[in-house]
Design a protein around this motif. Structure first.
Motif, PDB file in Angstrom:
ATOM      1  N   HIS A 235       0.825  -1.217   0.000  1.00  0.00           N
ATOM      2  CA  HIS A 235       0.000   0.000   0.000  1.00  0.00           C
ATOM      3  C   HIS A 235       0.850   1.253   0.000  1.00  0.00           C
ATOM      4  CE1 HIS A 235      -3.830   2.262   0.918  1.00  0.00           C
ATOM      5  NE2 HIS A 235      -4.146   1.429  -0.043  1.00  0.00           N
TER       6      HIS A 235
ATOM      7  N   PRO B 181      -2.864   0.790  16.833  1.00  0.00           N
ATOM      8  CA  PRO B 181      -4.295   0.799  16.488  1.00  0.00           C
ATOM      9  C   PRO B 181      -4.659   1.850  15.437  1.00  0.00           C
ATOM     10  CG  PRO B 181      -3.949   1.707  18.674  1.00  0.00           C
ATOM     11  CD  PRO B 181      -2.633   1.115  18.251  1.00  0.00           C
TER      12      PRO B 181
ATOM     13  N   HIS C 269      -2.972   2.075  12.772  1.00  0.00           N
ATOM     14  CA  HIS C 269      -2.496   1.457  11.522  1.00  0.00           C
ATOM     15  C   HIS C 269      -3.079   0.039  11.442  1.00  0.00           C
ATOM     16  CE1 HIS C 269      -0.039   0.652   8.090  1.00  0.00           C
ATOM     17  NE2 HIS C 269       1.166   0.589   8.633  1.00  0.00           N
ATOM     18  N   GLY C 270      -2.260  -0.970  11.354  1.00  0.00           N
ATOM     19  CA  GLY C 270      -2.789  -2.332  11.177  1.00  0.00           C
ATOM     20  C   GLY C 270      -3.554  -2.837  12.385  1.00  0.00           C
TER      21      GLY C 270
ATOM     22  N   LYS D 210     -15.228  16.262  20.275  1.00  0.00           N
ATOM     23  CA  LYS D 210     -13.805  16.632  20.345  1.00  0.00           C
ATOM     24  C   LYS D 210     -13.220  16.377  21.731  1.00  0.00           C
ATOM     25  CE  LYS D 210     -13.151  17.416  16.241  1.00  0.00           C
ATOM     26  NZ  LYS D 210     -12.526  16.231  15.648  1.00  0.00           N
TER      27      LYS D 210
ATOM     28  N   ARG E 285     -12.448   7.217  18.522  1.00  0.00           N
ATOM     29  CA  ARG E 285     -12.555   7.371  17.081  1.00  0.00           C
ATOM     30  C   ARG E 285     -13.277   6.161  16.519  1.00  0.00           C
ATOM     31  NH1 ARG E 285      -7.541  10.113  13.936  1.00  0.00           N
ATOM     32  NH2 ARG E 285      -8.153  12.243  14.382  1.00  0.00           N
TER      33      ARG E 285
ATOM     34  N   MET F  55     -13.157   3.307  14.695  1.00  0.00           N
ATOM     35  CA  MET F  55     -12.062   2.517  14.152  1.00  0.00           C
ATOM     36  C   MET F  55     -12.471   1.882  12.823  1.00  0.00           C
ATOM     37  SD  MET F  55     -10.042   3.372  16.331  1.00  0.00           S
ATOM     38  CE  MET F  55      -8.513   2.484  16.077  1.00  0.00           C
ATOM     39  N   GLY F  56     -11.543   1.859  11.875  1.00  0.00           N
ATOM     40  CA  GLY F  56     -11.862   1.325  10.552  1.00  0.00           C
ATOM     41  C   GLY F  56     -12.403   2.380   9.614  1.00  0.00           C
ATOM     42  N   PHE F  57     -12.457   3.638  10.148  1.00  0.00           N
ATOM     43  CA  PHE F  57     -12.902   4.751   9.284  1.00  0.00           C
ATOM     44  C   PHE F  57     -11.778   5.752   9.103  1.00  0.00           C
ATOM     45  CE2 PHE F  57     -17.377   5.084   8.045  1.00  0.00           C
ATOM     46  CZ  PHE F  57     -17.873   3.917   8.587  1.00  0.00           C
TER      47      PHE F  57
ATOM     48  N   HIS G  10      -8.752   7.704   6.417  1.00  0.00           N
ATOM     49  CA  HIS G  10      -7.486   7.252   5.820  1.00  0.00           C
ATOM     50  C   HIS G  10      -6.662   8.480   5.461  1.00  0.00           C
ATOM     51  CE1 HIS G  10      -4.667   5.142   3.180  1.00  0.00           C
ATOM     52  NE2 HIS G  10      -5.058   4.062   3.812  1.00  0.00           N
TER      53      HIS G  10
ATOM     54  N   PHE H 244     -18.774  13.104   8.999  1.00  0.00           N
ATOM     55  CA  PHE H 244     -17.929  12.135   8.285  1.00  0.00           C
ATOM     56  C   PHE H 244     -17.818  12.501   6.809  1.00  0.00           C
ATOM     57  CE2 PHE H 244     -16.918   9.031  11.479  1.00  0.00           C
ATOM     58  CZ  PHE H 244     -17.850   9.321  12.468  1.00  0.00           C
TER      59      PHE H 244
ATOM     60  N   ARG I 170     -15.501  15.446   6.270  1.00  0.00           N
ATOM     61  CA  ARG I 170     -14.089  15.087   6.475  1.00  0.00           C
ATOM     62  C   ARG I 170     -13.657  13.921   5.576  1.00  0.00           C
ATOM     63  NH1 ARG I 170     -16.279  17.126  10.786  1.00  0.00           N
ATOM     64  NH2 ARG I 170     -15.087  18.539  12.149  1.00  0.00           N
TER      65      ARG I 170
ATOM     66  N   PHE J 255      -2.679  -9.401   8.972  1.00  0.00           N
ATOM     67  CA  PHE J 255      -2.362  -8.227   8.154  1.00  0.00           C
ATOM     68  C   PHE J 255      -0.865  -8.257   7.810  1.00  0.00           C
ATOM     69  CE2 PHE J 255      -3.658  -3.464   7.700  1.00  0.00           C
ATOM     70  CZ  PHE J 255      -2.762  -3.263   6.674  1.00  0.00           C
TER      71      PHE J 255
ATOM     72  N   ARG K 250       0.973  -8.297   4.251  1.00  0.00           N
ATOM     73  CA  ARG K 250       1.836  -7.163   3.865  1.00  0.00           C
ATOM     74  C   ARG K 250       3.291  -7.579   3.637  1.00  0.00           C
ATOM     75  NH1 ARG K 250       0.633  -1.850   4.291  1.00  0.00           N
ATOM     76  NH2 ARG K 250      -1.236  -2.645   3.285  1.00  0.00           N
TER      77      ARG K 250
HETATM   78  C1  SDX Z   1      -4.342   1.513   7.700  1.00  0.00           C
HETATM   79  O1  SDX Z   1      -1.424   4.571   5.140  1.00  0.00           O
HETATM   80  C2  SDX Z   1      -1.958   3.484   4.775  1.00  0.00           C
HETATM   81  O2  SDX Z   1      -2.050   3.180   3.619  1.00  0.00           O
HETATM   82  C3  SDX Z   1      -2.444   2.578   5.894  1.00  0.00           C
HETATM   83  C4  SDX Z   1      -3.206   1.337   5.458  1.00  0.00           C
HETATM   84  C5  SDX Z   1      -2.297   0.353   4.764  1.00  0.00           C
HETATM   85  O3  SDX Z   1      -2.804  -0.457   3.961  1.00  0.00           O
HETATM   86  O4  SDX Z   1      -1.088   0.308   5.096  1.00  0.00           O
HETATM   87  O5  SDX Z   1      -4.252   1.697   4.582  1.00  0.00           O
HETATM   88  C6  SDX Z   1      -3.785   0.596   6.645  1.00  0.00           C
HETATM   89  O6  SDX Z   1      -3.630   1.873   8.596  1.00  0.00           O
HETATM   90  C7  SDX Z   1      -5.760   2.005   7.552  1.00  0.00           C
HETATM   91  C8  SDX Z   1      -6.166   3.007   8.696  1.00  0.00           C
HETATM   92  C9  SDX Z   1      -6.557   2.176   9.936  1.00  0.00           C
HETATM   93  N1  SDX Z   1      -6.748   3.053  11.087  1.00  0.00           N
HETATM   94  C10 SDX Z   1      -8.009   3.286  11.596  1.00  0.00           C
HETATM   95  O7  SDX Z   1      -9.037   2.849  11.102  1.00  0.00           O
HETATM   96  C11 SDX Z   1      -8.009   4.124  12.870  1.00  0.00           C
HETATM   97  C12 SDX Z   1      -9.143   5.163  12.817  1.00  0.00           C
HETATM   98  N2  SDX Z   1      -8.780   6.150  11.772  1.00  0.00           N
HETATM   99  C13 SDX Z   1      -8.101   7.328  12.202  1.00  0.00           C
HETATM  100  O8  SDX Z   1      -7.385   7.298  13.375  1.00  0.00           O
HETATM  101  C14 SDX Z   1      -7.595   8.218  11.066  1.00  0.00           C
HETATM  102  O9  SDX Z   1      -8.585   8.319  10.147  1.00  0.00           O
HETATM  103  C15 SDX Z   1      -6.289   7.799  10.378  1.00  0.00           C
HETATM  104  C16 SDX Z   1      -5.187   7.622  11.363  1.00  0.00           C
HETATM  105  C17 SDX Z   1      -6.475   6.548   9.589  1.00  0.00           C
HETATM  106  C18 SDX Z   1      -5.936   8.917   9.395  1.00  0.00           C
HETATM  107  O10 SDX Z   1      -5.684  10.005  10.146  1.00  0.00           O
HETATM  108  P1  SDX Z   1      -5.456  11.435   9.453  1.00  0.00           P
HETATM  109  O11 SDX Z   1      -5.507  11.397   7.972  1.00  0.00           O
HETATM  110  O12 SDX Z   1      -4.237  11.979  10.111  1.00  0.00           O
HETATM  111  O13 SDX Z   1      -6.746  12.159   9.830  1.00  0.00           O
HETATM  112  P2  SDX Z   1      -6.743  13.314  10.838  1.00  0.00           P
HETATM  113  O14 SDX Z   1      -6.272  12.765  12.149  1.00  0.00           O
HETATM  114  O15 SDX Z   1      -6.028  14.465  10.225  1.00  0.00           O
HETATM  115  O16 SDX Z   1      -8.309  13.641  10.946  1.00  0.00           O
HETATM  116  C19 SDX Z   1      -8.904  14.611  10.122  1.00  0.00           C
HETATM  117  C20 SDX Z   1     -10.231  14.909  10.817  1.00  0.00           C
HETATM  118  C21 SDX Z   1     -10.030  15.241  12.304  1.00  0.00           C
HETATM  119  O17 SDX Z   1     -11.109  16.032  12.705  1.00  0.00           O
HETATM  120  P3  SDX Z   1     -10.895  17.684  12.734  1.00  0.00           P
HETATM  121  O18 SDX Z   1      -9.653  17.921  13.556  1.00  0.00           O
HETATM  122  O19 SDX Z   1     -10.732  18.073  11.259  1.00  0.00           O
HETATM  123  O20 SDX Z   1     -12.161  18.205  13.371  1.00  0.00           O
HETATM  124  O21 SDX Z   1     -11.053  13.739  10.788  1.00  0.00           O
HETATM  125  C22 SDX Z   1     -11.264  13.273  12.109  1.00  0.00           C
HETATM  126  C23 SDX Z   1     -10.199  13.903  12.977  1.00  0.00           C
HETATM  127  O22 SDX Z   1     -10.632  14.015  14.317  1.00  0.00           O
HETATM  128  N3  SDX Z   1     -11.140  11.804  12.052  1.00  0.00           N
HETATM  129  C24 SDX Z   1     -11.962  10.962  12.679  1.00  0.00           C
HETATM  130  C25 SDX Z   1     -11.530   9.679  12.299  1.00  0.00           C
HETATM  131  N4  SDX Z   1     -10.467   9.775  11.467  1.00  0.00           N
HETATM  132  C26 SDX Z   1     -10.223  11.098  11.320  1.00  0.00           C
HETATM  133  N5  SDX Z   1     -13.003  11.183  13.503  1.00  0.00           N
HETATM  134  C27 SDX Z   1     -13.644  10.058  13.975  1.00  0.00           C
HETATM  135  N6  SDX Z   1     -13.303   8.796  13.646  1.00  0.00           N
HETATM  136  C28 SDX Z   1     -12.250   8.574  12.816  1.00  0.00           C
HETATM  137  N7  SDX Z   1     -11.895   7.321  12.498  1.00  0.00           N
END
Ligand code: SDX
Length: 392
Positions: free
Chosen positions: A194, A227, A229-230, A260, A265, A267-269, A271, A318, A321, A349, A353
Motif C-alpha cells: 500500500h 491501532p 495502523h494495522g 472533540k 474514534r 475505528m476502521g474509518f 485514511h 464524516f 471530512r 495483516f 503485507r
Molecule cells: C491503515 O497509510 C496506509 O495506507 C495505511 C493502510 C495500509 O494499507 O497500510 O491503509 C492501513 O492503517 C488504515 C487506517 C486504519 N486506522 C483506523 O481505522 C483508525 C481510525 N482512523 C483514524 O485514526 C484516522 O482516520 C487515520 C489515522 C487513519 C488517518 O488520520 P489522518 O488522515 O491523520 O486524519 P486526521 O487525524 O487528520 O483527521 C482529520 C479529521 C479530524 O477532525 P478535525 O480535527 O478536522 O475536526 O477527521 C477526524 C479527525 O478528528 N477523524 C476521525 C476519524 N479519522 C479522522 N473522527 C472520527 N473517527 C475517525 N476514524
C-alpha cells in the motif's frame, strides 16, 4: 524566528521516495500493484502470484511460479532454538510483539541474510523469510493456545499450509475448507502492499541503514501493531463488540466519535490518503457477505458494521471530512468467521503485507538509495547561555 525557511532542494531522502511498485489515487479510490488493478488481482490471481509480481515486477510464468514456491518450501523450517524463544514468552504476550521478536531473531540463525550485495543474496533472503514467516505466524497463535509447535505440509499450497499450521489439532486430521482458503488468499492479496504507509516507510528507512531484511521487517511489524495502523482491524472488532454489548446503539458511538472532548474514534474509518472509498474495503465487504453465507455463519456484528457504515455515510461530520470505511473495517469480521482469534487479526495483516514490505525493501536496496534522514522544522528555543544551578 518566523524567518523564511529554506530546505536544501538537493537534500536527498527527506522521508519521501520514488517507487514503481504500488499506485494509489486517494481521490478516485484507485489501487494498483505494478499497474494491475486490485480488483483484477483479487479476483484472478493467487497470493503467491501477487507476491512474485510485487517483488519482481512481473506476473510469473508457470515455471517461475513453481520455482519460486519450490525455493520457498525449501526454507519452511526454522532453527529448533527458535522454539525456546517462543516458549520464553508469557501466554498473555500480544502476538504482534511475539512475531516482531521472532522475525528479528531469525537474523541470529541466518547471519548471511544481512549482507545482500548481490541479487542472488537478496533472492535467498527473500525466499527464506517467505518460507519461515508462516511458521512464525502459526507458532505465535499456537503458543497462546498451548498447542504443539508443528510444521506444515509442503505438499499443500502456500495459504493452505498457513491454515493447517495454524489450526491443526493434535491427533486429528486437518480438513481444508476451500471457502476459508480462498477467502484468506483474497484477504492477503488485498493487504499485500500500500505504497509508503507507516509500516512500509519504517521497513524502508531501517533497511536504508543496511540493517538486514529480517531486522527491517521486525521494525515494520512493530509499526503495523499500532491501532491507528494495522492494529485497527482488532480495534474495529473490539469497538463493534462494545456497541453490541451496549445494546447496538450505534448513534451513541457516532456521537462519541464526533465529540472533540472524547478520544474515541470510529475505528476502521478514515485514511491518510483515501478521501473516497478504500477500494479494498468495498471488495472485503462483498467478500464478508459471501464467506459468512458459505460458512453458514450468522454474525450480528456484521449487521452492526453495516448500520454504522450507513449512518456515517449520511452524517455531515464524516462526509465533510471524507471519512469512509478503510481496509480494516470489515476484514476482522471475515477473520472471526474463519475462527481466527481477534488478537491475531493484525498478525494476518502482517502476513499479507510481507511481500509488499519485501518488494519495497528490495527496490530501495537495488536503487542504492542513501540512508533515510528526514529533516525537521525547528520550533524550539533560539540560542541562549548556560545558567548555573545556583542562579536558576
Ligand atoms: C491503515 O497509510 C496506509 O495506507 C495505511 C493502510 C495500509 O494499507 O497500510 O491503509 C492501513 O492503517 C488504515 C487506517 C486504519 N486506522 C483506523 O481505522 C483508525 C481510525 N482512523 C483514524 O485514526 C484516522 O482516520 C487515520 C489515522 C487513519 C488517518 O488520520 P489522518 O488522515 O491523520 O486524519 P486526521 O487525524 O487528520 O483527521 C482529520 C479529521 C479530524 O477532525 P478535525 O480535527 O478536522 O475536526 O477527521 C477526524 C479527525 O478528528 N477523524 C476521525 C476519524 N479519522 C479522522 N473522527 C472520527 N473517527 C475517525 N476514524
Amino acid at each position: 524566528t518566523g524567518g523564511v525557511i529554506t530546505i536544501d532542494p538537493g537534500y536527498k531522502n527527506t522521508g519521501s521516495c520514488e517507487s514503481g511498485i504500488t499506485f494509489l489515487d486517494g481521490e478516485k479510490g484507485i489501487l494498483r500493484y505494478r499497474g494491475y488493478s486490485i480488483e483484477e488481482l483479487a479476483e484472478k490471481a493467487d497470493f503467491l502470484e501477487v507476491a512474485y509480481l510485487l517483488i519482481f515486477g512481473e506476473l510469473p510464468t508457470k515455471e517461475q511460479h513453481d520455482k519460486f514456491h519450490a525455493d520457498i518450501k525449501k526454507q519452511s523450517v526454522v532453527d529448533d532454538d527458535v522454539r525456546k524463544i517462543v516458549d520464553a514468552f508469557p501466554k498473555s504476550a500480544h502476538p504482534m510483539g511475539v512475531l516482531s521478536s521472532l522475525t528479528s531473531a531469525l537474523t541470529a540463525f541466518n547471519p548471511s541474510s544481512v549482507n545482500v550485495d548481490s541479487e542472488e543474496d537478496m533472492y535467498n533472503s527473500v525466499v527464506k523469510i517467505l518460507g519461515k514467516f508462516p511458521v512464525l505466524v502459526a507458532w505465535t497463535l499456537r503458543k497462546k493456545h498451548g498447542l504443539p509447535l508443528d510444521y506444515g505440509d509442503n505438499n499443500l499450497g502456500y495459504v493452505e499450509n498457513v491454515l493447517k499450521m495454524m489450526f491443526k489439532q493434535p491427533n486429528q486430521e486437518y480438513v481444508q475448507n476451500k471457502v476459508i482458503v480462498d477467502a484468506l488468499d483474497k484477504l492477503l492479496i488485498l493487504h499485500a502492499d500500500h505504497e509508503q504507509n507507516c509500516s512500509t516507510s519504517t521497513v524502508r528507512i531501517v533497511g536504508s541503514s543496511h540493517a538486514g531484511l529480517f531486522a527491517s521487517l521486525s521494525a515494520g511489524i512493530s509499526a503495523l501493531w499500532g491501532p491507528l495502523h494495522g492494529g485497527a482491524n482488532q480495534a474495529v472488532l473490539e469497538m463493534l463488540e462494545a456497541i453490541k454489548e451496549d445494546g447496538g446503539d450505534t448513534k451513541k458511538y457516532m456521537a462519541k466519535a464526533k465529540d472533540k472532548n472524547d478520544s474515541f474514534r470510529l475505528m476502521g474509518f478514515g485514511h491518510r490518503v483515501y478521501k473516497n472509498f478504500d477500494p479494498r474495503a468495498k471488495i472485503i465487504k462483498t467478500s464478508a457477505d459471501e464467506v459468512l453465507g458459505d460458512l453458514g455463519v450468522e454474525d450480528p456484528i456484521l449487521d452492526i458494521a453495516k448500520g454504522l457504515e450507513k449512518e456515517a455515510l449520511e452524517d455531515s461530520y464524516f462526509v465533510d471530512r471524507k471519512l469512509y470505511p478503510n481496509v480494516d473495517f470489515y476484514s476482522g469480521i471475515i477473520y472471526r468467521a474463519m475462527g481466527i482469534p481477534t488478537d491475531m487479526f493484525t498478525v494476518m495483516f502482517a502476513l499479507g503485507r510481507l511481500p509488499g514490505w519485501i518488494a519495497q525493501w528490495r527496490e530501495m536496496r537495488l536503487r542504492k538509495e542513501p540512508i533515510g534522514r528526514p529533516r525537521q522544522l525547528y520550533i524550539g528555543e533560539t540560542h541562549r547561555s548556560f545558567v548555573p544551578m545556583s542562579k536558576r
